[in-house]
Write a protein that holds these residues in place. Structure first.
Motif, PDB file in Angstrom:
ATOM      1  N   LEU A   1       0.572  -6.712   0.594  1.00  0.00           N
ATOM      2  CA  LEU A   1      -0.162  -5.754  -0.227  1.00  0.00           C
ATOM      3  C   LEU A   1      -1.549  -6.257  -0.623  1.00  0.00           C
ATOM      4  O   LEU A   1      -2.506  -5.470  -0.700  1.00  0.00           O
ATOM      5  CB  LEU A   1       0.644  -5.428  -1.486  1.00  0.00           C
ATOM      6  N   LYS A   2      -1.684  -7.560  -0.888  1.00  0.00           N
ATOM      7  CA  LYS A   2      -2.948  -8.082  -1.412  1.00  0.00           C
ATOM      8  C   LYS A   2      -4.097  -7.968  -0.417  1.00  0.00           C
ATOM      9  O   LYS A   2      -5.257  -8.114  -0.794  1.00  0.00           O
ATOM     10  CB  LYS A   2      -2.767  -9.527  -1.874  1.00  0.00           C
ATOM     11  N   GLN A   3      -3.796  -7.665   0.830  1.00  0.00           N
ATOM     12  CA  GLN A   3      -4.849  -7.489   1.829  1.00  0.00           C
ATOM     13  C   GLN A   3      -5.504  -6.106   1.753  1.00  0.00           C
ATOM     14  O   GLN A   3      -6.521  -5.866   2.410  1.00  0.00           O
ATOM     15  CB  GLN A   3      -4.267  -7.670   3.236  1.00  0.00           C
ATOM     16  N   TYR A   4      -4.932  -5.220   0.917  1.00  0.00           N
ATOM     17  CA  TYR A   4      -5.395  -3.832   0.911  1.00  0.00           C
ATOM     18  C   TYR A   4      -5.686  -3.382  -0.520  1.00  0.00           C
ATOM     19  O   TYR A   4      -4.827  -2.802  -1.199  1.00  0.00           O
ATOM     20  CB  TYR A   4      -4.339  -2.928   1.555  1.00  0.00           C
ATOM     21  N   PRO A   5      -6.890  -3.636  -1.015  1.00  0.00           N
ATOM     22  CA  PRO A   5      -7.214  -3.246  -2.395  1.00  0.00           C
ATOM     23  C   PRO A   5      -7.205  -1.733  -2.616  1.00  0.00           C
ATOM     24  O   PRO A   5      -7.155  -1.280  -3.767  1.00  0.00           O
ATOM     25  CB  PRO A   5      -8.616  -3.831  -2.594  1.00  0.00           C
ATOM     26  N   GLN A   6      -7.258  -0.937  -1.543  1.00  0.00           N
ATOM     27  CA  GLN A   6      -7.231   0.520  -1.689  1.00  0.00           C
ATOM     28  C   GLN A   6      -5.835   1.068  -1.931  1.00  0.00           C
ATOM     29  O   GLN A   6      -5.654   2.274  -2.150  1.00  0.00           O
ATOM     30  CB  GLN A   6      -7.852   1.190  -0.455  1.00  0.00           C
TER      31      GLN A   6
ATOM     32  N   ASP B   1      -8.772   5.649   8.287  1.00  0.00           N
ATOM     33  CA  ASP B   1      -9.837   5.994   7.326  1.00  0.00           C
ATOM     34  C   ASP B   1      -9.899   4.906   6.263  1.00  0.00           C
ATOM     35  O   ASP B   1      -9.105   4.900   5.322  1.00  0.00           O
ATOM     36  CB  ASP B   1      -9.568   7.346   6.675  1.00  0.00           C
ATOM     37  N   PRO B   2     -10.850   3.963   6.380  1.00  0.00           N
ATOM     38  CA  PRO B   2     -10.927   2.845   5.434  1.00  0.00           C
ATOM     39  C   PRO B   2     -11.418   3.247   4.045  1.00  0.00           C
ATOM     40  O   PRO B   2     -11.372   2.431   3.120  1.00  0.00           O
ATOM     41  CB  PRO B   2     -11.913   1.892   6.106  1.00  0.00           C
ATOM     42  N   ASN B   3     -11.875   4.481   3.876  1.00  0.00           N
ATOM     43  CA  ASN B   3     -12.443   4.907   2.598  1.00  0.00           C
ATOM     44  C   ASN B   3     -11.458   5.638   1.703  1.00  0.00           C
ATOM     45  O   ASN B   3     -11.773   5.940   0.560  1.00  0.00           O
ATOM     46  CB  ASN B   3     -13.654   5.809   2.848  1.00  0.00           C
ATOM     47  N   LYS B   4     -10.278   5.915   2.196  1.00  0.00           N
ATOM     48  CA  LYS B   4      -9.307   6.674   1.406  1.00  0.00           C
ATOM     49  C   LYS B   4      -8.276   5.738   0.768  1.00  0.00           C
ATOM     50  O   LYS B   4      -7.929   4.696   1.329  1.00  0.00           O
ATOM     51  CB  LYS B   4      -8.587   7.701   2.280  1.00  0.00           C
ATOM     52  N   PRO B   5      -7.767   6.131  -0.401  1.00  0.00           N
ATOM     53  CA  PRO B   5      -6.656   5.368  -0.988  1.00  0.00           C
ATOM     54  C   PRO B   5      -5.410   5.519  -0.127  1.00  0.00           C
ATOM     55  O   PRO B   5      -5.241   6.525   0.586  1.00  0.00           O
ATOM     56  CB  PRO B   5      -6.462   6.019  -2.355  1.00  0.00           C
ATOM     57  N   ILE B   6      -4.539   4.528  -0.190  1.00  0.00           N
ATOM     58  CA  ILE B   6      -3.243   4.583   0.495  1.00  0.00           C
ATOM     59  C   ILE B   6      -2.163   4.550  -0.585  1.00  0.00           C
ATOM     60  O   ILE B   6      -2.097   3.612  -1.381  1.00  0.00           O
ATOM     61  CB  ILE B   6      -3.062   3.390   1.450  1.00  0.00           C
ATOM     62  N   PHE B   7      -1.320   5.570  -0.622  1.00  0.00           N
ATOM     63  CA  PHE B   7      -0.300   5.683  -1.657  1.00  0.00           C
ATOM     64  C   PHE B   7       1.026   5.110  -1.146  1.00  0.00           C
ATOM     65  O   PHE B   7       1.522   5.513  -0.096  1.00  0.00           O
ATOM     66  CB  PHE B   7      -0.122   7.139  -2.068  1.00  0.00           C
ATOM     67  N   ILE B   8       1.567   4.163  -1.910  1.00  0.00           N
ATOM     68  CA  ILE B   8       2.854   3.549  -1.585  1.00  0.00           C
ATOM     69  C   ILE B   8       3.814   3.810  -2.740  1.00  0.00           C
ATOM     70  O   ILE B   8       3.446   3.696  -3.915  1.00  0.00           O
ATOM     71  CB  ILE B   8       2.717   2.030  -1.358  1.00  0.00           C
ATOM     72  N   PHE B   9       5.050   4.119  -2.399  1.00  0.00           N
ATOM     73  CA  PHE B   9       6.072   4.408  -3.406  1.00  0.00           C
ATOM     74  C   PHE B   9       7.315   3.566  -3.114  1.00  0.00           C
ATOM     75  O   PHE B   9       7.747   3.461  -1.967  1.00  0.00           O
ATOM     76  CB  PHE B   9       6.440   5.893  -3.383  1.00  0.00           C
ATOM     77  N   LEU B  10       7.872   2.965  -4.169  1.00  0.00           N
ATOM     78  CA  LEU B  10       9.135   2.246  -4.057  1.00  0.00           C
ATOM     79  C   LEU B  10       9.811   2.243  -5.415  1.00  0.00           C
ATOM     80  O   LEU B  10       9.136   2.420  -6.440  1.00  0.00           O
ATOM     81  CB  LEU B  10       8.946   0.831  -3.521  1.00  0.00           C
TER      82      LEU B  10
END
Length: 525
Positions: free
Chosen positions: A228-233, A191-200
């Protein structure tokens, strides 16, 4: 009327009302921003997803750790009784000891909502101090938290959650970063329209507030950045720094969105300020995230003060590029300012120090700190200058501040300047006042009387002459080491000051100064 039409109509109506209201009333922010208990989103719809993000309880560091954790979890459950997930991103413990894990688990299990998906990440404190190998520390983490892997990918209500995990303190392997790239690719394809949440646990260098000092320190950081810079979402949330999330730099957008989760246990902050890197105040912070069809709302919570911190951060979705990012380095060009009636005041004068007090300044985002400067009026040289936090991070932010100014010379006139500085380095106009340090000797006090006379503090020359004459007698007994008579005649100086003041023959400033100096001499003798 269709459901889609109804939803869009309501959005338009509410947005129109908000725009009109904001246009009618616009108020500046002071250091302590308003308590925003509601959401900033312009819809009346229920969120698709609700989850808290917290970190850094460091149980075992001090006796108050479990209580702070309990307080935070209590508030989150009251504020969000129907959580879809609960995210904890590292440093559960202070040393990685079993008993620390057990205490952490007792609080966590008491409050975690049964329907909430648990995402728990490992931090450097789970490794560094327990005497175990990295593999041993990891196994203890798995056994105590129920997690099955250091890094993993979950889909919750059709949104992607990716947890990364240190493989030893501060270290993320090349294999893990490559795995992350694969997961991001899959998420975008799904789903290219949804945010992707990353945690570290550790943030990426030079993103949010604090990552200029605390960040991942291995060669794979560059690969992680490039991935990461490839994915502004992406919305990346990290802990570790302990920097207060009330600072607006705790959210940062360049190639993607980076967010600081704060700390439950204690606060750390920048070097070079009067209060030090670890101010002596309790500060406990965390996040509550709400996800809607077309925006992510991130609310900041000060658990210590039981209040929201300023406006929520709002990320509009879908995010197709970084062109629309608003939380950038240059987001704020407005300078803080003081109220037009604001005046600094001086108190607790001694021979080499004083206290300066002033009301907090206003800013569109946050007044971060103040620069206090003491200038010798005779020489024009700066005697003392420092920066001090506005104490914006406290549970209750004070409306005014009092700071000490030390290393001054006796019986010396100083110009005191105060400037407010916001989080992005914009500087206010100056507040100014003057003060004279107390005299260390009677002749110095006579010299101060001359300064007051030159400045018009007495109605005539006779006032100054009578005071100087009395002090001359006092000094005679000081030179003879007769403190009893010196005190007797300094008491007469005080009576003379009272008489002159009652007859309006001297200014309040001169009276207060000379009376304080006389009392200090009597106390010393």
């Amino acid at each position: 009327m269709s459901n889609v039409f109804q939803k869009n109509f309501i959005k338009l109506l509410v947005a129109t009302i908000l725009v009109f209201s904001l246009g009618m009333t616009a108020y500046p922010w002071n250091t302590q921003a308003e308590d925003h208990s509601g959401d900033s989103n312009t819809t009346l719809e229920e969120p698709n997803l609700v989850f808290p993000v917290i970190s850094d309880t460091q149980i075992g560091r001090d006796e108050g750790g479990p209580e702070r954790f309990d307080n935070a979890m209590n508030q989150l459950n009251e504020l969000a009784p129907n959580q879809d997930a609960l995210v904890f991103i590292g440093d559960l413990t202070s040393h990685g000891y079993e008993e620390e894990y057990d205490t952490w688990s007792s609080v966590f299990n008491k409050h975690v909502q049964p329907q909430a998906e648990q995402l728990i990440g490992i931090g450097n404190h789970e490794y560094d101090y327990n005497g175990l190998t990295p593999e041993g520390s990891q196994q203890r983490f798995f056994d105590k938290t129920g997690m099955e892997s250091l890094y993993y990918h979950k889909t919750i209500k059709d949104y992607d959650f990716i947890m990364m995990g240190e493989e030893s303190g501060y270290f993320y392997s090349k294999e893990q970063v490559q795995w992350l790239g694969d997961q991001l690719k899959q998420s975008e394809q799904r789903d290219p329209n949804k945010p992707i949440f990353i945690f570290l646990h550790h943030g990426i260098k030079d993103t949010t507030y604090g990552t200029e000092d605390w960040y991942i320190e291995n060669d794979n950081q560059r690969l992680l950045r490039e991935t990461l810079k490839q994915y502004p979402q992406v919305v990346l949330m990290a802990g570790h720094t302990h920097y207060p999330i009330s600072d607006p730099r705790s959210v940062y957008q360049k190639d993607y969105t980076a967010v600081n989760s704060g700390s439950i246990s204690y606060m750390w902050t920048e070097k070079g300020y009067l209060q030090g890197e670890v101010p002596e105040t309790e500060v406990s912070n965390g996040l509550l995230v709400k996800v809607y069809d077309n925006e992510v709302v991130i609310k900041r919570r000060n658990f210590t003060g039981e209040r929201w911190v300023q406006d929520p951060w709002v990320i509009e979705t879908p995010v197709k590029s970084n062109e629309g990012f608003k939380y950038t380095d240059n987001r704020d060009q407005e300078s803080p300012y003081f109220d037009k009636n604001a005046n600094p005041s001086v108190s607790r004068l001694t021979v080499n120090s004083l206290n300066i007090s002033f009301p907090q300044a206003f800013d569109n985002l946050l007044t971060h700190s103040y620069q206090v400067t003491a200038i010798n009026q005779k020489t024009g040289k700066v005697t003392n200058q420092y920066k001090a936090f506005s104490e914006y991070y406290k549970g209750e932010v004070p409306s005014s501040l009092t700071f000490p100014v030390n290393n001054l010379q006796p019986a010396t006139a100083y110009q005191m300047n105060v400037q407010a500085i916001d989080a992005f380095g914009n500087v206010s106009n100056e507040l100014m006042t003057t003060a004279i340090t107390l005299a260390e000797s009677v002749p110095e006090m006579q010299g101060v009387i001359q300064k007051f006379e030159d400045g018009g503090a007495f109605v005539n020359h006779g006032v100054a002459q009578s005071l100087k004459a009395q002090l001359k007698t006092v000094n005679k007994f000081i030179e003879e080491n007769d403190s009893e008579k010196a005190i007797k005649h300094m008491t007469k100086v005080k009576s003379l000051l009272e008489h002159r003041k009652e007859n309006n023959q001297m200014s309040d400033n001169a009276y207060n100064y000379l009376m304080r100096n006389a009392n200090e001499f009597i106390k010393k003798w």
